[in-house]
Design a protein around this motif. Sequence first.
Motif, mmCIF file in Angstrom:
data_model
loop_
_atom_site.group_PDB
_atom_site.id
_atom_site.type_symbol
_atom_site.label_atom_id
_atom_site.label_comp_id
_atom_site.label_asym_id
_atom_site.label_seq_id
_atom_site.Cartn_x
_atom_site.Cartn_y
_atom_site.Cartn_z
ATOM 1 N N ARG A 54 -4.632 -8.897 0.409
ATOM 2 C CA ARG A 54 -4.578 -7.805 -0.576
ATOM 3 C C ARG A 54 -4.517 -6.449 0.121
ATOM 4 N NH1 ARG A 54 -9.099 -10.211 -4.564
ATOM 5 N NH2 ARG A 54 -7.753 -11.628 -5.719
ATOM 6 N N ALA A 55 -5.294 -6.304 1.193
ATOM 7 C CA ALA A 55 -5.278 -5.041 1.931
ATOM 8 C C ALA A 55 -3.905 -4.808 2.569
ATOM 9 C CB ALA A 55 -6.364 -5.042 3.012
ATOM 10 N N ASP A 56 -3.297 -5.880 3.102
ATOM 11 C CA ASP A 56 -1.957 -5.744 3.690
ATOM 12 C C ASP A 56 -0.936 -5.354 2.629
ATOM 13 O OD1 ASP A 56 -2.801 -6.348 6.225
ATOM 14 O OD2 ASP A 56 -2.184 -8.465 6.144
ATOM 15 N N MET A 57 -1.028 -5.976 1.454
ATOM 16 C CA MET A 57 -0.089 -5.655 0.377
ATOM 17 C C MET A 57 -0.273 -4.203 -0.088
ATOM 18 S SD MET A 57 1.867 -8.207 -0.066
ATOM 19 C CE MET A 57 2.606 -7.964 -1.656
ATOM 20 N N ALA A 58 -1.524 -3.752 -0.172
ATOM 21 C CA ALA A 58 -1.784 -2.368 -0.575
ATOM 22 C C ALA A 58 -1.218 -1.401 0.467
ATOM 23 C CB ALA A 58 -3.283 -2.135 -0.754
ATOM 24 N N ARG A 59 -1.427 -1.732 1.745
ATOM 25 C CA ARG A 59 -0.892 -0.906 2.822
ATOM 26 C C ARG A 59 0.632 -0.859 2.759
ATOM 27 N NH1 ARG A 59 -2.644 -3.494 7.574
ATOM 28 N NH2 ARG A 59 -4.693 -3.655 6.672
#
Length: 185
Positions: A54-59
């Motif tokens: 999720r953090a990678d997708m947000a980034r």
Amino acid sequence: MIADQPQQTRDPQAPKGRPTPKRSEAQSQRRSLANSSSKMSRKDATRRQREARRADMARQREALAGGDERYLPARDKGPVRRFARDYVDSRFFVAEFFLPLAVVILVLSMIQAGAMQTYVLLLWMLVILLIVINSVVLGIKLKRQLRKRFPDENLRGVVAYALMRTLQMRRLRLPKPQVKRGERP
């Protein structure tokens, strides 16, 4: 050990040098391995992986909105792709107005006047012809610019990438346009 004695031959039923374990023994070994790592740690690991994804997708979303090269998807990374994006974003293309034009033409085609149907069909053909001509010209000019600016780079797929970008309305393009219309990249 005496050199004259032959070495003990392997059992032909056990070609691995050891007998194959019985199914019950193999299953009990697997269960003991599974029980040795606690279920909470497995759940924690999957939760951590999900959070990292999720953090990678947000980034990546932020990078698409802001144009940060480090976190862009692989299809958008690199100076060649950036130049192609800027080249497309600095010009007007008929293809970016295709969706609004298609809606207008569709509404006009519902009008049942006899001559109107002919004009709508001609308008469709004109729009498609303009898009094809515009795309061919873009392809030729962009290839020329890319060969001049990036002679040693792999240019495979860059023109197709640029053509797909022209089909999107400017406001909806991702990564967001970094240059204004009329500016040269």
